[in-house]
Write a protein that holds these residues in place. Structure first.
Motif, PDB file in Angstrom:
ATOM      1  N   GLY A 186      15.758  55.148  36.653  1.00 17.40           N
ATOM      2  CA  GLY A 186      16.223  54.738  37.912  1.00 17.40           C
ATOM      3  C   GLY A 186      17.989  54.332  37.918  1.00 17.40           C
ATOM      4  N   SER A 187      18.613  54.652  39.275  1.00 17.13           N
ATOM      5  CA  SER A 187      19.745  54.549  39.185  1.00 17.13           C
ATOM      6  C   SER A 187      20.351  54.011  40.463  1.00 17.13           C
ATOM      7  N   ARG A 188      21.605  53.314  40.481  1.00 17.01           N
ATOM      8  CA  ARG A 188      22.118  52.955  41.796  1.00 17.01           C
ATOM      9  C   ARG A 188      22.732  54.125  42.469  1.00 17.01           C
ATOM     10  N   LEU A 189      23.040  54.136  43.453  1.00 18.46           N
ATOM     11  CA  LEU A 189      23.297  55.164  44.432  1.00 18.46           C
ATOM     12  C   LEU A 189      25.059  55.024  44.656  1.00 18.46           C
ATOM     13  N   GLY A 190      25.845  55.829  44.454  1.00 19.32           N
ATOM     14  CA  GLY A 190      27.458  55.440  44.493  1.00 19.32           C
ATOM     15  C   GLY A 190      27.974  54.409  43.860  1.00 19.32           C
ATOM     16  N   ASN A 191      28.612  53.590  44.677  1.00 19.99           N
ATOM     17  CA  ASN A 191      29.252  52.296  43.962  1.00 19.99           C
ATOM     18  C   ASN A 191      28.284  51.091  43.980  1.00 19.99           C
ATOM     19  N   GLY A 192      26.983  51.370  44.789  1.00 18.99           N
ATOM     20  CA  GLY A 192      26.014  50.239  44.816  1.00 18.99           C
ATOM     21  C   GLY A 192      26.292  49.121  45.621  1.00 18.99           C
ATOM     22  N   ARG A 193      27.392  49.276  46.333  1.00 22.58           N
ATOM     23  CA  ARG A 193      27.986  48.047  47.246  1.00 22.58           C
ATOM     24  C   ARG A 193      27.382  48.346  48.787  1.00 22.58           C
ATOM     25  N   GLN A 194      26.581  49.276  49.133  1.00 20.26           N
ATOM     26  CA  GLN A 194      25.952  49.556  50.401  1.00 20.26           C
ATOM     27  C   GLN A 194      25.029  48.663  50.700  1.00 20.26           C
ATOM     28  N   TRP A 195      24.630  47.887  51.588  1.00 20.51           N
ATOM     29  CA  TRP A 195      23.724  46.990  52.322  1.00 20.51           C
ATOM     30  C   TRP A 195      22.295  47.768  52.395  1.00 20.51           C
ATOM     31  N   MET A 196      21.264  47.226  51.885  1.00 21.69           N
ATOM     32  CA  MET A 196      19.701  47.694  52.384  1.00 21.69           C
ATOM     33  C   MET A 196      19.044  46.709  52.898  1.00 21.69           C
ATOM     34  N   SER A 197      18.664  46.783  54.087  1.00 26.30           N
ATOM     35  CA  SER A 197      18.073  45.808  54.980  1.00 26.30           C
ATOM     36  C   SER A 197      16.479  46.433  54.888  1.00 26.30           C
ATOM     37  N   PRO A 251      26.303  59.646  41.284  1.00 33.33           N
ATOM     38  CA  PRO A 251      27.851  59.816  41.855  1.00 33.33           C
ATOM     39  C   PRO A 251      27.575  59.977  43.539  1.00 33.33           C
ATOM     40  N   ALA A 252      28.587  59.401  44.304  1.00 30.49           N
ATOM     41  CA  ALA A 252      28.705  59.738  45.575  1.00 30.49           C
ATOM     42  C   ALA A 252      28.976  61.331  45.999  1.00 30.49           C
ATOM     43  N   THR A 253      29.765  61.927  45.112  1.00 29.08           N
ATOM     44  CA  THR A 253      30.094  63.132  45.452  1.00 29.08           C
ATOM     45  C   THR A 253      29.069  64.245  45.205  1.00 29.08           C
ATOM     46  N   MET A 254      28.119  63.840  44.206  1.00 31.92           N
ATOM     47  CA  MET A 254      26.823  64.765  44.016  1.00 31.92           C
ATOM     48  C   MET A 254      26.080  64.590  45.266  1.00 31.92           C
ATOM     49  N   LEU A 255      25.838  63.297  45.793  1.00 35.27           N
ATOM     50  CA  LEU A 255      24.874  63.076  46.891  1.00 35.27           C
ATOM     51  C   LEU A 255      25.331  63.829  47.927  1.00 35.27           C
ATOM     52  N   LYS A 256      26.691  63.701  48.287  1.00 36.10           N
ATOM     53  CA  LYS A 256      27.191  64.346  49.728  1.00 36.10           C
ATOM     54  C   LYS A 256      27.024  65.841  49.339  1.00 36.10           C
ATOM     55  N   LEU A 257      27.330  66.696  48.163  1.00 35.41           N
ATOM     56  CA  LEU A 257      26.890  67.784  47.954  1.00 35.41           C
ATOM     57  C   LEU A 257      25.560  68.305  48.153  1.00 35.41           C
ATOM     58  N   VAL A 258      24.844  67.635  47.768  1.00 30.40           N
ATOM     59  CA  VAL A 258      23.157  67.790  47.912  1.00 30.40           C
ATOM     60  C   VAL A 258      22.860  67.453  49.318  1.00 30.40           C
ATOM     61  N   LEU A 259      23.176  66.302  49.843  1.00 31.18           N
ATOM     62  CA  LEU A 259      22.574  66.170  51.064  1.00 31.18           C
ATOM     63  C   LEU A 259      23.150  66.237  52.306  1.00 31.18           C
ATOM     64  N   GLY A 260      24.561  66.661  52.116  1.00 31.21           N
ATOM     65  CA  GLY A 260      25.453  66.649  53.234  1.00 31.21           C
ATOM     66  C   GLY A 260      25.360  65.592  54.311  1.00 31.21           C
ATOM     67  N   GLU A 261      25.463  65.626  55.315  1.00 29.52           N
ATOM     68  CA  GLU A 261      25.637  64.465  56.483  1.00 29.52           C
ATOM     69  C   GLU A 261      24.897  63.442  56.187  1.00 29.52           C
ATOM     70  N   ARG A 262      23.477  63.781  55.629  1.00 37.37           N
ATOM     71  CA  ARG A 262      22.406  62.863  55.474  1.00 37.37           C
ATOM     72  C   ARG A 262      22.757  61.824  54.356  1.00 37.37           C
ATOM     73  N   LEU A 266      22.305  57.073  52.670  1.00 35.37           N
ATOM     74  CA  LEU A 266      21.977  56.503  51.475  1.00 35.37           C
ATOM     75  C   LEU A 266      23.452  55.783  50.693  1.00 35.37           C
ATOM     76  N   LEU A 267      24.672  56.128  51.259  1.00 37.25           N
ATOM     77  CA  LEU A 267      25.830  55.899  50.610  1.00 37.25           C
ATOM     78  C   LEU A 267      26.630  54.768  51.595  1.00 37.25           C
ATOM     79  N   SER A 268      26.166  54.682  52.756  1.00 37.75           N
ATOM     80  CA  SER A 268      26.542  53.558  53.862  1.00 37.75           C
ATOM     81  C   SER A 268      25.127  52.858  54.060  1.00 37.75           C
ATOM     82  N   GLY A 269      25.387  51.427  54.628  1.00 39.63           N
ATOM     83  CA  GLY A 269      24.069  50.763  55.382  1.00 39.63           C
ATOM     84  C   GLY A 269      24.437  49.819  56.207  1.00 39.63           C
ATOM     85  N   GLN A 270      23.964  48.835  56.263  1.00 35.80           N
ATOM     86  CA  GLN A 270      24.029  47.888  57.384  1.00 35.80           C
ATOM     87  C   GLN A 270      23.297  46.498  56.757  1.00 35.80           C
TER      88      GLN A 270
END
Length: 298
Positions: A186-197, A251-262, A266-270
């Motif tokens: 298991g791993s956090r996504l990016g810096n892990g500071r994004q909120w998950m509601s 890493p955020a860069t990897m997720l952006k490369l694999v998922l694109g705009e989607r 995962l890297l932002s939240g509310q």
């Protein structure tokens, strides 16, 4: 109560069908594969294959609209974005037209939406009074909601279900995370500071039934637990629940490369709070993530 449901064969839809039929409601599900509805949703649940079958003489007391193509499952090409819009906005527009033509109009339309409505935020706590965002998922939710609100023109009570991450071990995000976390991957996504509601599936079902029955409830409701968490907090709580370490990060860069705009999902939240539900006295059985995960994974 006679209920028409779209999206009834999905995991949450199936659970809602079970809850409705258990209390005596008569449910009809719109499905492209009507022959599967009884097996998936219950032997007493009827089916229709097209909204063309919803003719003016058919009587429903309520409509629950949960249909929509999965938003994360494929890259957001122009074609995919149009499919996401059609499966939500176009279908809802057609559904509302059918409601307006009905001789016996439903009293209430509960229509799906998501907390993506608010767009991407960092620390601001968001309630139903906050405006919509400007990214694609926010625009999608806003258009979806506007299509449903047209039903108000003929006196139908409209409730907008702005749903967060529904925690269910049988599907959705939690099921996808369980295997790697149980393997200590298991791993956090990016810096892990994004909120998950998030919301426990049982509280989601209880909230939907409450809003269905409460004749004074209308407008938008955030279906999220009162204690959102950051991705880092979620990661550590889930790891602790399954008794495994979680020392990695994606890493955020990897997720952006694999998922694109989607990857924005995962890297932002509310940081969303259920103000409207709380004001109505709704009591969550699982207000904090630790108790929710322990119940789901016991």
């Amino acid at each position: 109560m006679r209920i028409l449901m779209t999206g009834g064969t999905g995991l949450i839809g199936r659970r809602l069908c079970a809850a409705l039929t258990a209390r005596g409601d008569r449910v009809t599900v719109l499905s492209r594969r009507p022959q599967q509805v009884a097996a998936l949703c219950g032997a007493s649940v009827k089916s229709i294959q097209s909204l063309d079958e919803y003719t003016p003489n058919i009587e429903f007391d309520a409509v629950i609209n949960l249909a929509g193509e999965p938003i994360v499952d494929a890259r957001w090409t122009a074609q995919r974005k149009q499919m996401l819009l059609d499966s939500r906005v176009a279908l809802t527009t057609t559904l509302v037209q059918k409601i307006k033509l009905a001789t016996h109009q439903p009293q209430v339309l509960l229509s799906g939406s998501a907390i993506g409505y608010y767009g991407m935020h960092e620390e601001q706590s968001l309630t139903e009074d906050d405006a919509s965002g400007h990214d694609f998922s926010a625009q999608l939710c806003a258009a979806w909601e506007q299509a449903a609100l047209v039903a108000q023109d003929t006196g139908v009570r409209v409730v907008l279900l702005r749903t967060g991450l529904v925690m269910d071990e049988k599907g959705g995000l939690l099921k996808k995370m369980l295997l790697p976390f149980r393997m200590a991957l298991g791993s956090r996504l990016g810096n892990g500071r994004q909120w998950m509601s998030w919301i426990h599936r049982q509280d989601y079902l209880r909230a939907v039934l409450t809003l269905l029955d409460d004749q004074t409830a209308k407008g938008a409701f955030n279906l999220t637990a009162p204690q959102p968490v950051t991705n880092a907090q979620f990661t550590q709580t889930l790891a602790s629940t399954v008794h495994r370490p979680a020392v990695f990060f994606a890493p955020a860069t990897m997720l952006k490369l694999v998922l694109g705009e989607r990857s924005d999902l995962l890297l932002s939240g509310q940081k969303v709070v259920p103000q409207a539900l709380s004001e109505r006295g709704f009591k969550f059985e699982f207000a904090d993530l630790t108790s929710a995960l322990r119940d789901l994974l016991k």
